[in-house]
Design an enzyme around this catalytic site. Sequence first.
Site, short mmCIF file in Angstrom:
data_model
loop_
_atom_site.label_atom_id
_atom_site.label_comp_id
_atom_site.label_asym_id
_atom_site.label_seq_id
_atom_site.Cartn_x
_atom_site.Cartn_y
_atom_site.Cartn_z
N THR A 175 67.89 -128.33 -58.71
CA THR A 175 68.19 -129.50 -58.29
C THR A 175 67.37 -129.88 -57.24
OG1 THR A 175 70.43 -129.49 -59.02
CG2 THR A 175 69.66 -131.42 -57.52
N TYR A 230 70.30 -116.09 -63.23
CA TYR A 230 70.51 -117.18 -63.87
C TYR A 230 69.88 -117.27 -65.26
CZ TYR A 230 70.84 -122.39 -64.20
OH TYR A 230 71.00 -123.83 -64.69
N LYS A 248 75.12 -116.57 -63.89
CA LYS A 248 75.07 -118.02 -64.11
C LYS A 248 74.82 -118.37 -65.16
CE LYS A 248 73.75 -122.45 -61.98
NZ LYS A 248 72.85 -123.12 -61.12
#
Length: 300
Positions: free
Chosen positions: A46, A133, A158
Site C-alpha cells: 500500500t 509474504y 503472510k
Amino acid sequence: MQLDGVLFFPVTPFGADGELAEDVLAKHVSRGVTEGAGGVFAACGTGEFNALGIDEYARVVRIAVESTGGRVPVLSGAGGSLPFARECARRAAEAGADGLLLLPPYLVSAPADGLVRYVREVAAATDLPIIVYQRANARFTAAAAAALTEIPNVVGFKDGLGDIDAMQRIVLAVREATDRDFTFFNGLPTAEMTVPAYRGIGVSLYSSAVFCFLPEVALAFHKAVTAGDDDLVRRLLAGFYRPLVELRDLVPGYAVSLVKAGVALRGLDVGRVRPPLVDAAPEHVARLEKLIAAGLDIVG
C-alpha cells in the site's frame, strides 16, 4: 515483537513535485497509531514499495519509526532482487524498524526450494525478525513453509493468495515443525472480505488497507468479528466491503489508488500514485465518497 489488533499499512505521500512528502507521512502514521493501529507496516504494498528508491525507502522507514514513537511495532517492506532486499534490510535496521515484511523476488518464477533459499539469504543479512509474504510469484508448498521455521529470525507468514486449502496445509505443517511462536496473517487485498474464512483455519491477524482512510469502520469490523457480532460483520461486508471490492476491481492497481483517494477524502492530501499505477478516476472517487458515508452510517 507482538502484533495484535488492526495492522496499519500507511500510504506513501508525494507532494506536487512528486517527491516524498515527509511531514504528511509523519502526520498520517502518527494519526493511525493514535487511532488504534496494532502495528505499522511502512513502505509495503500500500506504501508503493515498488516505486521507491532506496534512499526514499530509508526515509519512509525512519519517519514511520519516529512518528510511532515506540507505541507499536514498525515493520518495513523488503524484496525484489536479492541485493536490493538485503540493502532494504540493512537500511531498515539503521532506521530503527522492528522487523521486515519480505515481499516476493522480482518477477521470476521459482520452485519452492529456491524461494526458501531467497529467504535464507535475506535473513542471513539481518538480525531483524522477518515475516514472509506469499503472493504473486512467491508460492510456498507446505513443506517449504515448514522449512522456513529452521531460519531463526523468520517469525511469520503472510498469505496473499487466498487458497484456503493450501493455507490450512501450511498452518498445519508449520505447527508440526516448530513449537516456537510463529505468526500467520491474512494479507489479501481488502482482507476483511475473507477474515471469517481465515479465522476458520486459525489465522486471526489481517492487514487492513481500509484503516488508512476509514479507521472507524476498520476498528468496528475488527471488534465485531472478534466479539462474534455476526450481524454487524454481515452488514459491513454487504454494505461497505463488498461494494468497495467491486470498485477496486474495476482498474488494476486500485488497491493502492483508491486508498490514497480515500485518505485525501478524509482530509489529508497524500498526492498522486507513481507510475505504472494510475490515480482513481473522478467518477470512482465520487463512488468511494458515497461508500465512506455508507460505512460510517453502518457503524453509527
